[in-house]
Design a protein around this motif. Sequence first.
Motif, PDB file in Angstrom:
ATOM      1  N   VAL A  77       0.874  -1.165   0.000  1.00 62.57           N
ATOM      2  CA  VAL A  77       0.000   0.000   0.000  1.00 62.57           C
ATOM      3  C   VAL A  77       0.914   1.218   0.000  1.00 62.57           C
ATOM      4  CG1 VAL A  77      -1.800   1.262   1.231  1.00 62.57           C
ATOM      5  CG2 VAL A  77      -1.766  -1.251   1.308  1.00 62.57           C
ATOM      6  N   ASP A  78       0.874   1.988  -1.082  1.00 66.84           N
ATOM      7  CA  ASP A  78       1.734   3.173  -1.186  1.00 66.84           C
ATOM      8  C   ASP A  78       1.127   4.387  -0.496  1.00 66.84           C
ATOM      9  OD1 ASP A  78       3.827   1.987  -2.642  1.00 66.84           O
ATOM     10  OD2 ASP A  78       2.800   2.340  -4.538  1.00 66.84           O
ATOM     11  N   GLY A  91      -1.307   1.122  -4.754  1.00 66.41           N
ATOM     12  CA  GLY A  91      -0.085   0.391  -4.456  1.00 66.41           C
ATOM     13  C   GLY A  91       0.256  -0.563  -5.578  1.00 66.41           C
TER      14      GLY A  91
END
Length: 137
Positions: A77-78, A91
């Motif tokens: 998850v960015d 992400g």
Amino acid sequence: MENTKQNITIVQDYFKAFQQGNINQVLDAFHNDCLIVSVRDESRKKNQLHGTYRTKESAKQFLQNIVDHFNTEEFIVDKIIAENNVVFANGKFRHKVKATGKLFISDWVQRSIIENNKIKEYRFYEDSAAFVKASMT
């Protein structure tokens, strides 16, 4: 502003539970009357991953379909951002397709709408062409 932060936390907790393999907690994140759209908004066969799922009961099938199709090697998850009750996350992931043993690598984006501290609407988008390619024997 506080409600927006709380909605981000709901989505963060969803991802954390999923990464820990806590399917009951993942399922609990969904509203009883949820809508899940995996890549495309259309009807699907029971074991078909992509398509529309309605209600928390069908969310169980959604989660089962993910587990049945993939061995997840990486899920990142960015970023998670929100405005009021709409939460966006993005992400990348790397799954091994169980049926073929091939890697399915994709960027992804998810939009969630939060209602009563639950995920009411969940839309997940990925590189569906890469999925098809990895699924071909």
